[in-house]
Write an enzyme that holds these catalytic residues in place. Structure first.
Site, PDB file in Angstrom:
ATOM      1  N   ASP A  55       0.881  -1.164   0.000  1.00  0.00           N
ATOM      2  CA  ASP A  55       0.000   0.000   0.000  1.00  0.00           C
ATOM      3  C   ASP A  55       0.918   1.213   0.000  1.00  0.00           C
ATOM      4  OD1 ASP A  55      -1.651   2.137   0.507  1.00  0.00           O
ATOM      5  OD2 ASP A  55      -2.628   1.259   2.270  1.00  0.00           O
ATOM      6  N   ARG A 141     -10.134  18.037 -14.075  1.00  0.00           N
ATOM      7  CA  ARG A 141      -9.020  17.235 -13.574  1.00  0.00           C
ATOM      8  C   ARG A 141      -8.171  18.059 -12.610  1.00  0.00           C
ATOM      9  NH1 ARG A 141     -11.503  13.981 -16.001  1.00  0.00           N
ATOM     10  NH2 ARG A 141     -10.814  12.325 -17.421  1.00  0.00           N
ATOM     11  N   TYR A 144      -6.059  16.022  -9.849  1.00  0.00           N
ATOM     12  CA  TYR A 144      -5.212  15.098 -10.596  1.00  0.00           C
ATOM     13  C   TYR A 144      -4.101  15.851 -11.316  1.00  0.00           C
ATOM     14  CZ  TYR A 144      -3.846  11.594 -14.072  1.00  0.00           C
ATOM     15  OH  TYR A 144      -3.138  10.720 -14.860  1.00  0.00           O
ATOM     16  N   ILE A 177      -4.640   5.975 -22.200  1.00  0.00           N
ATOM     17  CA  ILE A 177      -4.184   4.599 -22.365  1.00  0.00           C
ATOM     18  C   ILE A 177      -5.324   3.635 -22.047  1.00  0.00           C
ATOM     19  CG2 ILE A 177      -2.476   2.885 -21.684  1.00  0.00           C
ATOM     20  CD1 ILE A 177      -1.327   5.377 -23.111  1.00  0.00           C
ATOM     21  N   PRO A 180      -7.624  -1.024 -17.422  1.00  0.00           N
ATOM     22  CA  PRO A 180      -8.779  -1.277 -16.555  1.00  0.00           C
ATOM     23  C   PRO A 180      -9.281  -0.017 -15.867  1.00  0.00           C
ATOM     24  CG  PRO A 180      -7.183  -3.034 -16.308  1.00  0.00           C
ATOM     25  CD  PRO A 180      -6.537  -1.990 -17.172  1.00  0.00           C
ATOM     26  N   SER A 181      -8.369   0.859 -15.475  1.00  0.00           N
ATOM     27  CA  SER A 181      -8.769   2.114 -14.838  1.00  0.00           C
ATOM     28  C   SER A 181      -9.616   2.966 -15.780  1.00  0.00           C
ATOM     29  CB  SER A 181      -7.524   2.899 -14.404  1.00  0.00           C
ATOM     30  OG  SER A 181      -7.869   4.190 -13.966  1.00  0.00           O
TER      31      SER A 181
END
Length: 242
Positions: A55, A141, A144, A177, A180-181
């Site tokens: 983690d 965003r 981020y 890209i 999965p995210s």
């Protein structure tokens, strides 16, 4: 020729996406890959030498891992989260969580493993940034973009600090890209097909990038082929920021 023969590599977020593609590519190129993630069942399907729970927001966990595995030649800080929303949507908790995963984890992992690189008098650190807001302005965003801009700043600061110690530090800024995210974010928008179409349309090449295309750049930065490259921001975005 194996490009990472006799190299010991630590990769975070290696269970899927860019992290997984990089871990398996590095393994194929002769590296001793230590793949880490919080999703152990998925991580264990990655074809590499070692799998460890990590983690990256847990400082004690980072120190425990460092004590367990020792020095590494290459550190790839790949873990991160894409957080949507503008400044007026960003709560204190959202801000703290985004910076903890995208920024503080990079600081902590580098601080934990750089001493070993100094002792070995060699090392390559690769930090995952993004073109979104840190290279080009992107709406929705805020946290981020701020976090990934901070990664670029840390990369350059560390590169300058350790350039005389044969420790190289570079950043990668991917565009959109297929991962999965991204799949989860497109599904969460309510209209998957419309969301996917919008992501594709903003790529001048007319397609999404693939994790292996970023992994190939990471391989170059990890290898001795990039021995004269440090403190640089490497964009792999299908022409988005031209």
């Amino acid at each position: 020729m194996l490009r990472l023969k006799n190299k010991k590599v630590l990769i975070t977020a290696a269970a899927q996406g860019i992290g997984r593609a990089s871990a398996e590519l590095f393994h194929q190129q002769g590296a001793q890959v230590i793949a880490t993630d919080v999703n152990m069942p998925l991580l264990k399907t990655t074809q590499v030498a070692e799998h460890h729970y990590l983690d990256v927001t847990d400082l004690d966990n980072i120190h425990q891992l460092q004590a367990q595995i020792g020095n590494v030649d290459i550190l790839f800080n790949c873990a991160g989260v894409v957080q949507n929303g503008g400044i007026m949507d960003c709560s204190e908790d959202d801000w703290a969580a985004c910076l903890a995963l995208n920024v503080t984890s990079v600081y902590r992992l580098c601080q934990a493993f750089i001493p070993g690189m100094l002792a070995q008098k060699t090392g390559s650190i690769i930090n995952m940034a993004s073109v979104a807001s840190s290279i080009t302005g992107v709406g929705n965003r805020f946290s981020y973009g701020a976090s990934k801009a901070a990664v670029i700043g840390m990369t350059k600061a560390m590169a300058a600090e350790f350039v005389a110690n044969n420790i190289r530090v570079n950043a990668i800024c991917p565009g959109t890209i297929e991962s999965p995210s991204l799949e989860q974010r497109m599904a969460a928008n309510g209209d998957y097909e419309a969301s996917r179409k919008a992501f594709v349309q903003r790529q001048p090449m007319g397609r999404l990038g693939q994790p292996i295309e970023v992994a190939q750049l990471a391989l170059y930065l990890a290898s001795d082929e990039s021995s004269f490259t440090t403190g640089q921001v490497h964009v792999v975005d299908g022409g988005w920021t031209i």
